[in-house]
Design a protein around this motif. Structure first.
Motif, mmCIF file in Angstrom:
data_model
loop_
_atom_site.group_PDB
_atom_site.id
_atom_site.type_symbol
_atom_site.label_atom_id
_atom_site.label_comp_id
_atom_site.label_asym_id
_atom_site.label_seq_id
_atom_site.Cartn_x
_atom_site.Cartn_y
_atom_site.Cartn_z
ATOM 1 N N SER A 147 -5.153 7.456 13.404
ATOM 2 C CA SER A 147 -3.974 7.471 12.467
ATOM 3 C C SER A 147 -2.973 6.554 12.465
ATOM 4 C CB SER A 147 -3.634 8.981 11.882
ATOM 5 O OG SER A 147 -2.909 8.913 10.550
ATOM 6 N N LEU A 184 -7.251 2.807 7.319
ATOM 7 C CA LEU A 184 -7.700 3.770 5.905
ATOM 8 C C LEU A 184 -7.027 4.621 5.634
ATOM 9 C CD1 LEU A 184 -11.582 4.236 6.773
ATOM 10 C CD2 LEU A 184 -10.638 2.900 4.612
ATOM 11 N N HIS A 185 -6.133 5.278 6.659
ATOM 12 C CA HIS A 185 -5.091 6.442 6.434
ATOM 13 C C HIS A 185 -4.129 5.893 5.633
ATOM 14 C CE1 HIS A 185 -6.068 9.881 9.074
ATOM 15 N NE2 HIS A 185 -6.829 10.008 8.369
ATOM 16 N N ARG A 210 -3.945 3.259 3.730
ATOM 17 C CA ARG A 210 -4.586 3.119 2.190
ATOM 18 C C ARG A 210 -4.355 4.490 1.233
ATOM 19 N NH1 ARG A 210 -6.103 -2.105 1.649
ATOM 20 N NH2 ARG A 210 -7.117 -3.141 3.609
ATOM 21 N N GLN A 211 -4.918 5.703 2.209
ATOM 22 C CA GLN A 211 -4.594 7.039 1.516
ATOM 23 C C GLN A 211 -3.328 7.231 0.964
ATOM 24 O OE1 GLN A 211 -6.827 9.720 3.512
ATOM 25 N NE2 GLN A 211 -5.887 11.154 2.586
ATOM 26 N N LEU A 260 -2.327 5.064 -1.901
ATOM 27 C CA LEU A 260 -2.767 5.749 -3.201
ATOM 28 C C LEU A 260 -1.542 6.653 -3.824
ATOM 29 C CD1 LEU A 260 -5.435 5.780 -4.752
ATOM 30 C CD2 LEU A 260 -6.042 7.743 -3.114
#
Ligand SMILES: Cc1cc2nc3c(=O)[nH]c(=O)nc-3n(C[C@H](O)[C@H](O)[C@H](O)COP(=O)(O)O)c2cc1C
Length: 175
Positions: free
Chosen positions: A61, A104-105, A107-108, A111
């Motif tokens: 993360s 990816l975390h 980007r979450q 969001l």
């Protein structure tokens, strides 16, 4: 981030913000008042046209320090300078993963906080220790070229989403 700041010099300026001294967030602390370090971070975001993240990967993360800085910046939600902010993400790791899971975390998190993240191109640097010399100068020509392209794309991304109306609104509610 230093290499990006050097390469970007001709077309735009990258100001590097050190997030290490921002105290730990919790809602009771927020209600007691924002620490000066968090206020400065929010101001720097608010005064910027875009936000460039550079992150390692900790336990699949983003580092807690980065999440903490984002948590402060996102509060209160009605006054978050992250809202509609064009962002781009870079990362490098010593192994082969190149920070794919931490990105990816991030980007979450983008969001929920309503940041506008550039999807492509990506910068995922594996074996990062082989790409810089001992003085931390970027020596890998392929990566240098890719970083230049990435920065040009980010400049375009910012120009698409730059929204003075929104940034004025969030400037006006800075503490
Ligand atoms: C607590 C911790 C967790 C880590 N977890 C990962 C991981 O999940 N994936 C990975 O590729 N590297 C991992 N690493 C290695 C880091 O990516 C590497 O140490 C990185 O270069 C640290 O950057 P920094 O010195 O800027 O914090 C971890 C390192 C630490 C200290």
């Amino acid at each position: 981030m230093n290499a990006a700041a050097d390469l970007a010099q001709q077309s735009f300026e990258i100001e590097i913000f050190d997030i290490r001294d921002i105290p730990a967030y919790d809602q009771d602390s927020e209600e007691a008042g924002f620490p000066q370090e968090a206020v400065e971070f929010k101001k720097a975001i608010s005064n910027s046209d875009g936000l460039l993240f550079s992150t390692p990967e900790y336990n699949y993360s983003i580092p807690g320090v980065l999440k903490n800085a984002i948590d402060w910046a996102s509060r209160p939600a009605s006054c978050s300078p992250l809202n509609m902010k064009p962002i781009a993400i870079m990362g490098g790791s010593a192994g082969m993963g190149g920070t794919i899971r931490s990105q990816l975390h991030l980007r979450q998190v983008a969001l929920f906080t309503n940041m506008i993240d550039m999807k492509k191109p990506e910068i995922l640097v594996s074996k990062i220790q082989d790409k810089f010399d001992k003085d931390l100068n970027l020596t890998d020509d392929d990566l240098k070229l890719h970083l230049k392209k990435f920065l040009l794309s980010f400049e375009k991304w910012i120009s698409i989403f730059k929204n003075d109306h929104i940034s004025k609104k969030y400037k006006s509610c800075l503490k």
